[in-house]
Design a protein around this motif. Sequence first.
Motif, PDB file in Angstrom:
ATOM      1  N   GLU A   1      -8.003  14.633  10.811  1.00  0.00           N
ATOM      2  CA  GLU A   1      -7.764  14.994   9.414  1.00  0.00           C
ATOM      3  C   GLU A   1      -6.759  16.121   9.255  1.00  0.00           C
ATOM      4  O   GLU A   1      -6.323  16.426   8.135  1.00  0.00           O
ATOM      5  CB  GLU A   1      -9.082  15.361   8.703  1.00  0.00           C
ATOM      6  N   HIS A   2      -6.385  16.772  10.365  1.00  0.00           N
ATOM      7  CA  HIS A   2      -5.375  17.825  10.316  1.00  0.00           C
ATOM      8  C   HIS A   2      -3.951  17.274  10.391  1.00  0.00           C
ATOM      9  O   HIS A   2      -2.991  18.033  10.233  1.00  0.00           O
ATOM     10  CB  HIS A   2      -5.578  18.814  11.470  1.00  0.00           C
ATOM     11  N   LEU A   3      -3.815  15.968  10.630  1.00  0.00           N
ATOM     12  CA  LEU A   3      -2.493  15.378  10.831  1.00  0.00           C
ATOM     13  C   LEU A   3      -1.999  14.706   9.555  1.00  0.00           C
ATOM     14  O   LEU A   3      -2.745  13.975   8.898  1.00  0.00           O
ATOM     15  CB  LEU A   3      -2.537  14.359  11.972  1.00  0.00           C
ATOM     16  N   LEU A   4      -0.746  14.941   9.216  1.00  0.00           N
ATOM     17  CA  LEU A   4      -0.138  14.384   8.002  1.00  0.00           C
ATOM     18  C   LEU A   4       1.166  13.692   8.376  1.00  0.00           C
ATOM     19  O   LEU A   4       2.087  14.324   8.899  1.00  0.00           O
ATOM     20  CB  LEU A   4       0.116  15.505   6.988  1.00  0.00           C
ATOM     21  N   PHE A   5       1.230  12.386   8.110  1.00  0.00           N
ATOM     22  CA  PHE A   5       2.436  11.600   8.396  1.00  0.00           C
ATOM     23  C   PHE A   5       3.273  11.494   7.127  1.00  0.00           C
ATOM     24  O   PHE A   5       2.756  11.191   6.053  1.00  0.00           O
ATOM     25  CB  PHE A   5       2.045  10.203   8.889  1.00  0.00           C
ATOM     26  N   GLN A   6       4.574  11.762   7.246  1.00  0.00           N
ATOM     27  CA  GLN A   6       5.451  11.721   6.081  1.00  0.00           C
ATOM     28  C   GLN A   6       6.802  11.132   6.473  1.00  0.00           C
ATOM     29  O   GLN A   6       7.182  11.129   7.641  1.00  0.00           O
ATOM     30  CB  GLN A   6       5.617  13.123   5.496  1.00  0.00           C
ATOM     31  N   VAL A   7       7.496  10.639   5.479  1.00  0.00           N
ATOM     32  CA  VAL A   7       8.776   9.966   5.718  1.00  0.00           C
ATOM     33  C   VAL A   7       9.887  10.976   5.952  1.00  0.00           C
ATOM     34  O   VAL A   7      10.764  10.783   6.802  1.00  0.00           O
ATOM     35  CB  VAL A   7       9.128   9.039   4.534  1.00  0.00           C
ATOM     36  N   GLU A   8       9.867  12.089   5.212  1.00  0.00           N
ATOM     37  CA  GLU A   8      10.944  13.069   5.300  1.00  0.00           C
ATOM     38  C   GLU A   8      10.547  14.256   6.177  1.00  0.00           C
ATOM     39  O   GLU A   8       9.365  14.592   6.293  1.00  0.00           O
ATOM     40  CB  GLU A   8      11.312  13.567   3.900  1.00  0.00           C
ATOM     41  N   SER A   9      11.539  14.874   6.763  1.00  0.00           N
ATOM     42  CA  SER A   9      11.307  16.009   7.642  1.00  0.00           C
ATOM     43  C   SER A   9      11.047  17.278   6.828  1.00  0.00           C
ATOM     44  O   SER A   9      11.677  17.504   5.790  1.00  0.00           O
ATOM     45  CB  SER A   9      12.518  16.228   8.549  1.00  0.00           C
ATOM     46  N   THR A  10      10.104  18.072   7.305  1.00  0.00           N
ATOM     47  CA  THR A  10       9.838  19.391   6.724  1.00  0.00           C
ATOM     48  C   THR A  10       9.670  20.392   7.855  1.00  0.00           C
ATOM     49  O   THR A  10       9.663  20.024   9.031  1.00  0.00           O
ATOM     50  CB  THR A  10       8.559  19.371   5.850  1.00  0.00           C
ATOM     51  N   HIS A  11       9.522  21.653   7.486  1.00  0.00           N
ATOM     52  CA  HIS A  11       9.367  22.714   8.480  1.00  0.00           C
ATOM     53  C   HIS A  11       8.134  22.452   9.336  1.00  0.00           C
ATOM     54  O   HIS A  11       7.064  22.126   8.826  1.00  0.00           O
ATOM     55  CB  HIS A  11       9.244  24.058   7.764  1.00  0.00           C
ATOM     56  N   HIS A  12       8.248  22.563  10.652  1.00  0.00           N
ATOM     57  CA  HIS A  12       7.184  22.391  11.632  1.00  0.00           C
ATOM     58  C   HIS A  12       6.743  20.936  11.786  1.00  0.00           C
ATOM     59  O   HIS A  12       5.715  20.683  12.424  1.00  0.00           O
ATOM     60  CB  HIS A  12       5.957  23.243  11.294  1.00  0.00           C
TER      61      HIS A  12
END
Length: 327
Positions: A261-272
Amino acid sequence: MLSVTELSKYISPDFQLSPITFNQVPGENLALIGVSGSGKSTLLQLIAGWQQPDTGSITLFSERIKGPQEQLVPGHPGLAILEQSSHLPHYYYIRDLFQYANVWETSLARNLFSLCRIEHLMNRKHHEISGGEQQRIALALLLITSPRWLLLDEPFSHLDLTNKKILQQVLADVTRKLNITCLLCSHNPDDIFAWAHRLLVLENGNLVQVGSPEAIYHSPQNSYVAGLLGDFYPLSPELAQVFFPEKFALNTANCWMVRPEHLLFQVESTHHAVKATILQVTLAGRDYKVDLEVMEQQLSFYTQTNSLKAGTKGYLLATNGYCFPDC
């Protein structure tokens, strides 16, 4: 209340129950949790008076519970213990078992049978009832002795999901309507999260953490406790440094890990965030399990949508993590 003080027991050169102290108040759902061989059953048998402790004492409402070396018949009338297996006598009708054991008035006994959901089983024999039904019959045979405290040793371990839910509801009804307090041991967090007010975590015969299920889940003492209460993934130093650069700089020698639950998948890059590729998406009951590869390491998280597909590329972000001196 139930009071356990400096209780210890030597079992073998490879295992001993270290001095353990805790209290339980009436009405409190207390759960012992640990892997197989951590000392849960030994502790329950000591509390029930089935084994003689090497040191320490157990009292129930200020009355000391004696060990088997101090009395002819082991046990204590105020305590009852439900084991993993029911050990019901064979070749008897269920009604006969209660006829021999029952000291209650007929109407009260019938209410108990209804409460334990066994009234329809009275004309059957041992080989004609399921494992879940045997557990409920064994429970009723204990309750008919009118205990004040009920000890439960892995009561759900051999049950299918349907019978487990029935027994869980029966225990909830019993504790509420008969005013009985329960101490339950399990190695499965799903059995105790919604039930327990407080957890005692055992590791190799030692009491390593005490607290509410929520507090221990979110702030485990070590990696053993973290893994006992849910999925987690150790992180390579390289990945931990990207996810938690500031904290990692202060704890480079320690091990880092995250829960799904600590992991977040996203399409765009963000810090870290780190580049990741979805390997597969599989059904996991109410959710879908998503396996990813990130920096040559495989991690997983769960989602309620099946819109993600294998081969999708994106970025993975860790919203939280744990740092322990051991992995």
